[in-house]
Write an enzyme that holds these catalytic residues in place. Structure first.
Site, PDB file in Angstrom:
ATOM      1  N   GLU A  70       1.574   4.579  -2.773  1.00 27.65           N
ATOM      2  CA  GLU A  70       1.446   5.035  -4.002  1.00 27.65           C
ATOM      3  C   GLU A  70       2.657   5.409  -4.813  1.00 27.65           C
ATOM      4  OE1 GLU A  70      -0.543   5.603  -1.479  1.00 27.65           O
ATOM      5  OE2 GLU A  70      -2.330   4.913  -2.123  1.00 27.65           O
ATOM      6  N   LEU A 127       0.816  -1.347  -0.206  1.00 29.58           N
ATOM      7  CA  LEU A 127      -0.033  -0.137  -0.038  1.00 29.58           C
ATOM      8  C   LEU A 127       0.919   1.397  -0.102  1.00 29.58           C
ATOM      9  CD1 LEU A 127      -3.134  -0.057   2.235  1.00 29.58           C
ATOM     10  CD2 LEU A 127      -2.257   1.959   1.443  1.00 29.58           C
ATOM     11  N   HIS A 178     -11.976  11.362  -0.700  1.00 33.26           N
ATOM     12  CA  HIS A 178     -12.502  10.164  -1.683  1.00 33.26           C
ATOM     13  C   HIS A 178     -13.218  10.977  -2.816  1.00 33.26           C
ATOM     14  CE1 HIS A 178     -11.563   7.479   1.562  1.00 33.26           C
ATOM     15  NE2 HIS A 178     -11.775   6.487   0.670  1.00 33.26           N
ATOM     16  N   PRO A 215       0.449  11.116  -2.419  1.00 37.20           N
ATOM     17  CA  PRO A 215       1.939  10.697  -1.955  1.00 37.20           C
ATOM     18  C   PRO A 215       2.580  10.393  -3.371  1.00 37.20           C
ATOM     19  CG  PRO A 215      -0.051   9.504  -0.814  1.00 37.20           C
ATOM     20  CD  PRO A 215      -0.418  10.259  -1.892  1.00 37.20           C
TER      21      PRO A 215
END
Lengths: 336, 381
Positions: free
Chosen positions: A59, A57, A128, A88
């Protein structure tokens, strides 16, 4: 057949992987789960974990790995899961993905796709629902693509995977479930071509991604009031199709840009500037914009007040000085 | 069925980290004066072959002369900036000599000496620092990535290239150079983690030269050593005296071949020192003692190697003279070719943004060309 945009994107990835063994897919949850929006559904099962795999996980690591793989013979397609999760990786995208060809004077191109599910309207909690396209469009060296139709989703993603340059492929989350009659494979207009989705004569609505259905709905509603609105769907933000936009605005003489992202320093600002530069003598009114407010993306209970909807578009069209009255917002200074 | 916790519980007989932990002290073959030092704690590294050490000597002499030449050119304004790697010759050359031609090197802005050792044209190697373009050489043809200015962002690229090579059935290894400051960056950690999870053939060489511009190691990390950072990711780790060319070559060759053989990534921390300022624009007197610099200069890697090879009768006065002569010729060539002002073709601005310029870039290129022809016409008048 009737198809959702999500399924069309999935089919595009599957067909690209079948045709070219160098196409690989990776990111968070893209393997067994098929992505949180199921865009990579079934790809790991069909092509194996070497071709479609889950990563740690991280980016920046995902995009950085893709840079290295693209340097060494692969065509990576990576998923950022949600718009704000890509931040990121922004240093990788801005400093390396966008610049590798330029830094190496053309010796190294990076054929890779960064898929960014973006924008709001699905009740997502914070981080989101960002519309982050301006960051990418502002970064030379990136192509920025955002389909608004099911056919475009398939065709533009196929073109993105085949492109010799990096493409940031922005998928409007609320359109994943939009349906249309499409028979695949389909080839639509290439990158850099805007399309008139609905012809009209009184004003041009320029839109892209999640704003296109809003603009079309507004145009349909306006027709009932006897006003004919032309809707231009940009499809790609970089390269930008000045010709189609300018030709529409020269014909109608009025222009409203509709976009979901906040307006300040945005792609919509760029479009308004370009239209004004090219169409000044054809314009009967200033180019106006309908955008999200200049606020951090709001919580779900408030997003309906933030997102530009049909009413706001129609209100703005009414201010295009059809009766010679200037837009009062810009006389009082109330709109900044 | 074991629980997740039980699964991760190491047994007393074979703790999970045993094979990953670095040596208790940096591996060294030579003492500070180049005399043989007690062997390394593991006894796993062999003295590099004499022929390789002789090659290293020649390359280090050349590298140091190149570094001095580049520093001089900076003072003359011929280079925009130059970060010296004087004193780090063992690491720079060791990294390159541990690699095959088909392996990849991922250098930082400080590793110009390594580019020269890789055989890259020095003028192409200095293109970045001269300001005539960003990267002057072809990274694919030379198997050498562009020198990276942001810290550690090239580390995930090395993982990608190495992983891609393995996927394609090639046995190429990627060696990535990082400084001590770079180990604080997120990309360093993501790269280590990815390399371990994907079992990619990557060697991370951390040149711990004591300072990230002015910030000392004690402000960079509280870890027992930078080598220990690999252990948490499942990456085999080692530390080496970075001013001992024998030790650097032995450890790096072992690491590269371990990765090539499918052992997975390796992290090597080389303890070295930046004897010059960060760049020509830096005032190192503000943050470190003169005595400290002088103490490190006495551990000079080139002098240690020379003393060692001479003591064994493997380096003669003639060899030394030949190496210096070759280095002088190299420096003279660099001087001559960098003597002129660099020029750039304005059309290049637009040529390499995309494979095919966008309509907007074509418009802007035309605009600039018109501007320039207008200027030329004005100038001719």
């Amino acid at each position: 057949m009737t198809l959702t945009m999500g399924k069309a994107l999935n089919a595009a990835l599957r067909d690209a992987m079948r045709e070219d063994e160098s196409v690989v897919m990776f990111g968070e949850d893209v393997g067994a789960l098929g992505g949180v929006f199921r865009v990579t559904d079934g790809l790991a099962a069909e092509f194996g974990e070497d071709r479609c795999f889950d990563t740690p996980l991280a980016e920046a690591g995902i995009v950085g790995l893709a840079v290295g793989m693209a340097m060494n013979g692969f065509r990576p397609v990576v998923e950022m899961q949600f718009d704000a999760f890509a931040y990121p990786a922004f240093e990788q995208i801005a400093s390396h993905v966008a610049k590798m060809r330029n830094r190496t004077r053309g010796a190294v191109g990076l054929p890779m796709v960064i898929r960014v599910p973006y924008a709001g309207g699905i009740g997502g909690v914070e981080h989101h629902s960002d519309s982050s396209e301006a960051y990418y469009a502002h970064t030379p060296g990136l192509k920025v693509v955002t389909p608004a139709t099911v056919a475009d989703a398939y065709s533009l993603l196929r073109e993105a995977v085949a492109d010799p340059d990096p493409v940031v492929f922005m998928e409007a989350k609320k359109l994943y479930w939009a349906k249309d009659e499409v028979s695949l494979p389909v080839t639509t207009e290439p990158f850099g071509t805007a399309v008139v989705r609905r012809p009209g004569s009184d004003a041009t609505l320029v839109a892209y991604g999640p704003a296109v259905p809003v603009a079309l709905e507004a145009a349909a509603a306006a027709e009932a009031d006897g006003r004919s609105l032309e809707v231009v769907d940009l499809r790609t933000l970089v390269p930008f199709d000045d010709a189609t936009v300018a030709s529409s605005v020269r014909k109608t003489g009025r222009c409203v840009v509709v976009a979901e992202a906040t307006g300040f320093a945005s792609v919509s600002a760029e479009i308004a500037a370009r239209v004004q530069e090219r169409c000044f003598h054809s314009l009967w009114a200033p180019v106006l914009r309908v955008t999200g407010w200049d606020v951090p993306y709001p919580p779900p209970v408030l997003e309906k007040y933030h997102l530009p909807g049909v009413d706001r578009v129609l209100d703005t069209v009414d201010r295009l000085q059809f009766d010679d009255a200037p837009d009062p917002r810009f006389l009082t200074g109330a709109a900044g | 069925m074991t629980t997740q916790a039980e699964h991760h519980m190491p047994t007393a007989a074979a703790p999970a980290e045993a094979g990953l932990l670095p040596s208790p002290e940096p591996v060294r073959f030579l003492d500070d004066d180049g005399a043989p030092a007690p062997g390394d704690a593991h006894g796993r590294y062999e003295r590099p072959p004499s022929a390789l050490l002789k090659r290293a000597y020649d390359a280090m002499v050349l590298g140091r002369r190149f570094d001095a030449q580049a520093t001089a050119l900076t003072k003359q304004g011929r280079l925009a900036v130059y970060p010296s790697s004087r004193g780090q010759e063992a690491c720079e050359i060791g990294a390159v000599l541990a690699l095959r031609e088909t392996d990849w090197l991922f250098p930082t802005y400080r590793d110009t000496m390594a580019l020269a050792a890789r055989g890259i044209d020095p003028v192409e190697a200095l293109t970045l620092l001269r300001g005539s373009w960003h990267c002057g050489y072809d990274p694919v043809a030379t198997r050498t990535a562009p020198q990276c200015t942001p810290l550690a962002t090239h580390a995930p690229h090395a993982v990608g290239v190495a992983y891609a090579a393995r996927r394609r059935g090639e046995d190429a290894v990627a060696l990535v150079l990082i400084g001590d400051g770079g180990t604080s960056e997120g990309d360093f950690h993501e790269a280590l983690n990815f390399a371990a999870v994907f079992h990619a053939p990557v060697v991370f060489l951390v040149q711990n030269n004591g300072f990230a511009i002015s910030v000392p190691l004690s402000r960079q990390t509280a870890a027992p050593s930078l080598a220990h950072k690999g252990v948490g990711y499942g990456v085999r780790s080692e530390r080496v005296d970075g001013n001992d060319p024998l030790a650097v070559l032995a450890v790096l060759t072992d690491a590269v071949e371990w990765a090539r053989a499918g052992g997975g990534p390796v992290l090597v921390e080389a303890h070295t020192y930046r004897v010059e300022p960060h760049t020509n624009a830096d005032d190192d007197a503000r943050y470190r003692d003169h005595d400290e610099v002088e103490a490190w200069k006495r551990r000079d890697p080139l002098a240690r190697l020379e003393a060692h090879l001479r003591a064994r009768g493997e380096l003669t006065d003639d060899d030394v003279a030949a190496a210096r002569e070759a280095a002088e010729a190299y420096a003279a060539d660099v001087r001559a070719r960098l003597g002129e002002e660099p020029t750039g073709d304005p059309a290049d601005l637009f040529a390499h943004v995309f494979a095919e310029p966008t309509p907007q870039l074509r418009e802007q290129a035309t605009w600039l060309a018109e501007e320039l022809s207008h200027d030329a016409a004005e100038g001719a008048r």
